[in-house]
Design an enzyme around this catalytic site. Structure first.
Site, PDB file in Angstrom:
ATOM      1  N   GLY A  56     -31.890  62.837  -6.595  1.00  0.00           N
ATOM      2  CA  GLY A  56     -32.879  62.343  -5.637  1.00  0.00           C
ATOM      3  C   GLY A  56     -34.223  63.047  -5.715  1.00  0.00           C
ATOM      4  CG  ASN A  79     -38.027  59.677  -9.105  1.00  0.00           C
ATOM      5  OD1 ASN A  79     -39.218  59.552  -9.365  1.00  0.00           O
ATOM      6  ND2 ASN A  79     -37.117  59.930 -10.044  1.00  0.00           N
ATOM      7  NE  ARG A  97     -21.556  50.657  -9.041  1.00  0.00           N
ATOM      8  CZ  ARG A  97     -20.453  50.648  -9.780  1.00  0.00           C
ATOM      9  NH1 ARG A  97     -20.155  51.695 -10.538  1.00  0.00           N
ATOM     10  NH2 ARG A  97     -19.644  49.609  -9.775  1.00  0.00           N
ATOM     11  CB  ILE A  98     -25.701  46.729 -13.015  1.00  0.00           C
ATOM     12  CG1 ILE A  98     -25.996  47.673 -14.174  1.00  0.00           C
ATOM     13  CG2 ILE A  98     -26.331  45.357 -13.250  1.00  0.00           C
ATOM     14  CD1 ILE A  98     -25.353  47.277 -15.477  1.00  0.00           C
ATOM     15  CG  LEU A  99     -28.895  46.312  -7.549  1.00  0.00           C
ATOM     16  CD1 LEU A  99     -30.382  46.326  -7.203  1.00  0.00           C
ATOM     17  CD2 LEU A  99     -28.048  46.587  -6.314  1.00  0.00           C
ATOM     18  CG  ASN A 120     -35.138  50.710 -12.012  1.00  0.00           C
ATOM     19  OD1 ASN A 120     -34.660  51.666 -11.387  1.00  0.00           O
ATOM     20  ND2 ASN A 120     -34.905  50.513 -13.297  1.00  0.00           N
ATOM     21  CG  HIS A 124     -36.199  52.480 -18.094  1.00  0.00           C
ATOM     22  ND1 HIS A 124     -34.825  52.592 -18.105  1.00  0.00           N
ATOM     23  CD2 HIS A 124     -36.592  52.591 -19.384  1.00  0.00           C
ATOM     24  CE1 HIS A 124     -34.416  52.756 -19.353  1.00  0.00           C
ATOM     25  NE2 HIS A 124     -35.472  52.758 -20.143  1.00  0.00           N
ATOM     26  CG  LEU A 184     -30.042  46.901 -17.498  1.00  0.00           C
ATOM     27  CD1 LEU A 184     -29.795  47.154 -16.023  1.00  0.00           C
ATOM     28  CD2 LEU A 184     -28.862  47.369 -18.330  1.00  0.00           C
ATOM     29  CD  GLN A 222     -36.066  63.729 -13.024  1.00  0.00           C
ATOM     30  OE1 GLN A 222     -35.928  64.801 -12.469  1.00  0.00           O
ATOM     31  NE2 GLN A 222     -35.386  62.651 -12.678  1.00  0.00           N
TER      32      GLN A 222
HETATM   33  C1  GRF Z   1     -34.988  59.167 -13.037  1.00  0.00           C
HETATM   34  O1  GRF Z   1     -35.299  59.891 -14.180  1.00  0.00           O
HETATM   35  C2  GRF Z   1     -35.198  57.704 -13.284  1.00  0.00           C
HETATM   36  O2  GRF Z   1     -36.023  57.424 -14.368  1.00  0.00           O
HETATM   37  C3  GRF Z   1     -33.834  57.158 -13.561  1.00  0.00           C
HETATM   38  O3  GRF Z   1     -32.957  57.977 -12.850  1.00  0.00           O
HETATM   39  C4  GRF Z   1     -33.528  59.258 -12.657  1.00  0.00           C
HETATM   40  C5  GRF Z   1     -33.324  59.656 -11.223  1.00  0.00           C
HETATM   41  O4  GRF Z   1     -33.584  61.001 -10.984  1.00  0.00           O
HETATM   42  N1  GRF Z   1     -33.792  55.763 -13.199  1.00  0.00           N
HETATM   43  P1  GRF Z   1     -33.587  61.547  -9.492  1.00  0.00           P
HETATM   44  O5  GRF Z   1     -32.220  61.292  -8.881  1.00  0.00           O
HETATM   45  O6  GRF Z   1     -34.672  60.856  -8.736  1.00  0.00           O
HETATM   46  O7  GRF Z   1     -33.850  63.025  -9.639  1.00  0.00           O
END
Ligand code: GRF
Length: 217
Positions: free
Chosen positions: A16, A18, A95-97, A111, A113, A148, A175
């Site tokens: 988490g 992000n 999880r894929i929605l 999302n 990526h 996806l 990140q």
């Molecule tokens: C991120 O690097 C994002 O690109 C990917 O999952 C990771 C999540 O990291 N979809 P965090 O849980 O937010 O630290």
């Protein structure tokens, strides 16, 4: 807190970081939206602790408790409806929605990526970037569709790949980029400038033919 702020759900499965960047940017006024609810599919996700520390509402809905993908997704949607959610942020949600969920929240799911889409969809992006000898790497915020990692692109942060780096170092740099660009993109949606229309990302009424770009060191 005014009622007009975009009511946002953040879906997580793990660390988490992000989510933390959203929490921090809302707290210090850089991002104007309301984190209405954090949803995790894993009870041990550290992001749940981050939400609790920030007094943000959270719930764990364990996918293993549901017989199939759609019934799990319906449980999530019921929760989001309870909180009046307008925007869904996938932040490391593993999880894929289902098509049902994507339709239900069409144009309102973002999302992030960890690659410069359309390059490197899927997993293990950092190692794949190194194996391919790419000069540039980064992360992409996009609208979620049934494809996806394939929905319309909104915002990319890119950085140069340093030759001596391994995948772990690269992941950490990416990140840090994500923590800037994801709240920025969500802010564009929250203030009404960014929308999904007929399969495209539209900003200020104009279709984005390519994502907005930010450069990082
Ligand atoms: C991120 O690097 C994002 O690109 C990917 O999952 C990771 C999540 O990291 N979809 P965090 O849980 O937010 O630290």
């Amino acid at each position: 807190m005014s009622n007009s702020r975009c009511r946002t759900a953040i879906l997580i499965s793990g660390s988490g970081s992000n989510l933390q960047s959203f929490i921090d940017q809302v707290a210090d006024g850089r991002l104007d939206l309301d984190i209405a609810i954090v949803v995790s599919n894993r009870p041990d996700a550290f992001g749940l602790q981050r939400a609790a520390n920030a007094n943000v509402a959270s719930v764990c809905i364990e996918h293993a408790a549901y017989p199939d993908r759609e019934s799990f997704d319906r449980a999530i949607a019921n929760t989001l409806d309870d909180y009046g959610v307008e925007l869904v942020i996938l932040a490391g949600f593993m999880r894929i929605l289902s098509p049902w969920f994507v339709k239900q929240y069409e144009g309102r799911i973002l999302n992030i990526h960890p690659a410069l889409l359309p390059a490197h969809p899927g997993l293990n992006t950092h190692q794949r970037v190194l194996n391919a000898g790419d000069q540039w790497h980064g992360s992409t915020v996009h609208f979620v569709t049934d494809k996806l990692d394939g929905g319309p692109l909104i915002l990319q942060g890119r950085l140069p790949v340093k030759p001596e780096q391994n995948a772990k170092d690269l992941a950490a740099r990416v990140q840090a980029v994500e923590h800037q660009i994801y709240p920025e993109a969500a802010g564009l949606f929250a203030d009404g400038g960014l929308r999904f229309h007929e399969g495209n990302a539209v900003l200020g009424g104009a279709t984005l033919s390519e994502p907005l770009k930010r450069d990082f060191e």
